[in-house]
Enzyme design. Structure first.
Site, PDB file in Angstrom:
ATOM      1  N   LYS A  37       5.478 -13.084 -25.756  1.00 56.42           N
ATOM      2  CA  LYS A  37       6.778 -12.462 -26.352  1.00 56.42           C
ATOM      3  C   LYS A  37       7.315 -11.425 -25.404  1.00 56.42           C
ATOM      4  CE  LYS A  37       4.462  -9.456 -29.401  1.00 56.42           C
ATOM      5  NZ  LYS A  37       3.841  -9.270 -30.898  1.00 56.42           N
ATOM      6  N   TYR A 260      17.821  18.150 -15.061  1.00 53.53           N
ATOM      7  CA  TYR A 260      18.611  18.563 -16.067  1.00 53.53           C
ATOM      8  C   TYR A 260      17.942  19.386 -17.050  1.00 53.53           C
ATOM      9  CZ  TYR A 260      21.538  14.269 -15.297  1.00 53.53           C
ATOM     10  OH  TYR A 260      22.235  13.253 -14.656  1.00 53.53           O
TER      11      TYR A 260
HETATM   12  C1  LIG Z   1       2.619  -9.181 -31.171  1.00 51.46           C
HETATM   13  C2  LIG Z   1       1.583 -10.097 -31.879  1.00 51.46           C
HETATM   14  C3  LIG Z   1       0.505 -10.391 -31.617  1.00 51.46           C
HETATM   15  C4  LIG Z   1      -0.356  -9.768 -30.424  1.00 51.46           C
HETATM   16  O1  LIG Z   1      -0.735  -8.542 -30.439  1.00 51.46           O
HETATM   17  P1  LIG Z   1      -1.703  -7.839 -29.513  1.00 51.46           P
HETATM   18  O2  LIG Z   1      -1.960  -6.546 -30.119  1.00 51.46           O
HETATM   19  O3  LIG Z   1      -0.669  -7.787 -28.315  1.00 51.46           O
HETATM   20  O4  LIG Z   1      -2.759  -8.532 -29.190  1.00 51.46           O
HETATM   21  C5  LIG Z   1      -0.086 -11.194 -32.355  1.00 51.46           C
HETATM   22  N1  LIG Z   1       0.305 -11.829 -33.667  1.00 51.46           N
HETATM   23  C6  LIG Z   1       1.381 -11.354 -33.739  1.00 51.46           C
HETATM   24  C7  LIG Z   1       2.026 -12.085 -34.928  1.00 51.46           C
HETATM   25  C8  LIG Z   1       2.484 -10.527 -33.190  1.00 51.46           C
HETATM   26  O5  LIG Z   1       3.470 -10.326 -33.315  1.00 51.46           O
END
Ligand SMILES: *Cc1c(COP(=O)(O)O)cnc(C)c1O
Length: 368
Positions: A37, A260
């Site tokens: 993702k 800044y």
């Molecule tokens: C993002 C996510 C993961 C992955 O989590 P990590 O800590 O990066 O391994 C797994 N399951 C779900 C439902 C997620 O939203």
């Protein structure tokens, strides 16, 4: 580096494959779902997906149909699970692309069924309190799922949930709830092919949560899910190196205010190097005056406020020239500041450091 590639995130695809291999050797689950993702946590979704499959992943996970469509458009045919949908989602894309819909409500299940989706996985809330079907609705959810499944509707391929990583006790309470959910499903005649609860932290640190599939995100990218535990301690190799070139160096007198708000002032005659990366490229502004940048084998602290497009480092009397390479973060075993160092400096987590690397930064692949 020309201007087109002045800002680069170098992605070590072999590191991603090796990280997947290492974690799946540890978990020994039948299945390994690589979470890609958010554009593969900033590494490039299709690139990360291919590298993870090379390392043995047989499933991919993204949040929705749009992210999944990008993987299909890149020619990736592996099974894909999605789990966070628009309230207006009609699941037509899911049906067309053969995606597994992670459903969190009776309404989503009905919409997926109406769209002709072949496989759904039911997400149950076991205590994270985000999405997932809440316990009082498990019975009616599984009843509906069983009746749809037996009348030619979607197959219930899996049941899953997500841990809060709030400590051993809280995780164990969630595990028990997950087992109650699968018991409720079973009472309705649903025996799914896949049961999954663990993300990276559970996969590595909580063996009872592994079931027959682990959903691993951050670990694929070589970063540790545990605060205070560096990648190397887990045998993981960070896959992203964020780098650029010094665009100018100037000699300034003692007492010069920098960036800044003049939150940094030189206390001697010194040289300032200008680095063309800022918060829009993903560097947290809260790491101003704290995080370090690597130039010519040395690490220099960011001097003053990180701006939208640039930051300054006081390099003292070191020989730093315009055009020298500057590494913001990379593999600490190679001497670079780590994503964890940046996370500590900004009081956040490594996930946020890599995932927020912006679209102006060109991704370049490296095979080590
Ligand atoms: C993002 C996510 C993961 C992955 O989590 P990590 O800590 O990066 O391994 C797994 N399951 C779900 C439902 C997620 O939203």
């Amino acid at each position: 580096m020309n201007s087109a590639s002045l800002r680069e995130a170098v992605i070590d695809i072999s590191a991603i494959s090796a990280n997947v291999e290492l974690i799946s050797d540890l978990t020994e689950t039948d299945h390994f779902l690589a979470v890609v993702k958010a554009d593969g946590y900033g590494h490039g979704a299709a690139v990360a997906a291919r590298a993870a499959m090379e390392g043995g992943a047989d499933w991919l996970g993204v949040i929705d149909g749009n992210e999944a469509a990008e993987l299909r458009a890149a020619g990736i045919e592996a099974p894909i699970l999605t789990w966070l949908h628009s309230p207006f989602e009609d699941f037509a894309t899911h049906a067309e692309l053969g995606l597994d819909v992670g459903v969190s409500s009776i309404d989503e299940l009905n919409r997926a069924a109406a769209a002709g989706v072949s496989n759904v996985q039911i997400k149950v809330d076991t205590g994270l309190s985000r999405n997932g079907v809440v316990e009082p609705e498990w019975d009616s959810m599984f009843e509906l799922a069983a009746s749809l499944q037996s009348s030619g509707g979607p197959r219930i391929r899996g049941i899953f949930s997500h841990l809060a990583n709030a400590g051993v006790e809280a995780d164990s309470i969630q595990l028990a709830a997950f087992e109650r959910a699968s018991g409720t499903a079973s009472a309705h005649g649903i025996e799914p092919e896949l049961l999954h609860l663990a993300a990276t932290a559970g996969a590595i640190g909580f063996p009872a949560s592994r079931f027959n599939l682990v959903r691993v995100g951050i670990g694929c990218y070589g970063l540790s899910p545990f605060s205070g535990v560096p990648s190397a301690e887990l045998g993981l190799k960070p896959a992203m190196q964020l780098r650029t070139s010094v665009v100018s160096v100037r000699r300034v007198p003692s007492g010069s205010g920098v960036s800044y708000g003049h939150r940094y002032r030189t206390d001697r005659e010194t040289s300032l190097a200008l680095i063309p990366l800022g918060y829009v490229d993903g560097l947290p502004r809260s790491a101003s005056n704290r995080a370090k940048v690597w130039i010519n084998e040395e690490k220099f602290k960011v001097s003053g406020t990180i701006a939208m497009d640039q930051l300054v480092v006081d390099v003292g009397d070191s020989t730093v020239r315009t055009g020298d390479q500057a590494v913001i973060f990379g593999d600490p075993l190679e001497g670079y500041p780590s994503a964890d160092d940046w996370a500590d400096a900004a009081e956040t987590i490594n996930y946020e450091i890599v995932a927020r690397v912006g679209s102006r930064v060109q991704r370049r692949l490296r095979e080590s």
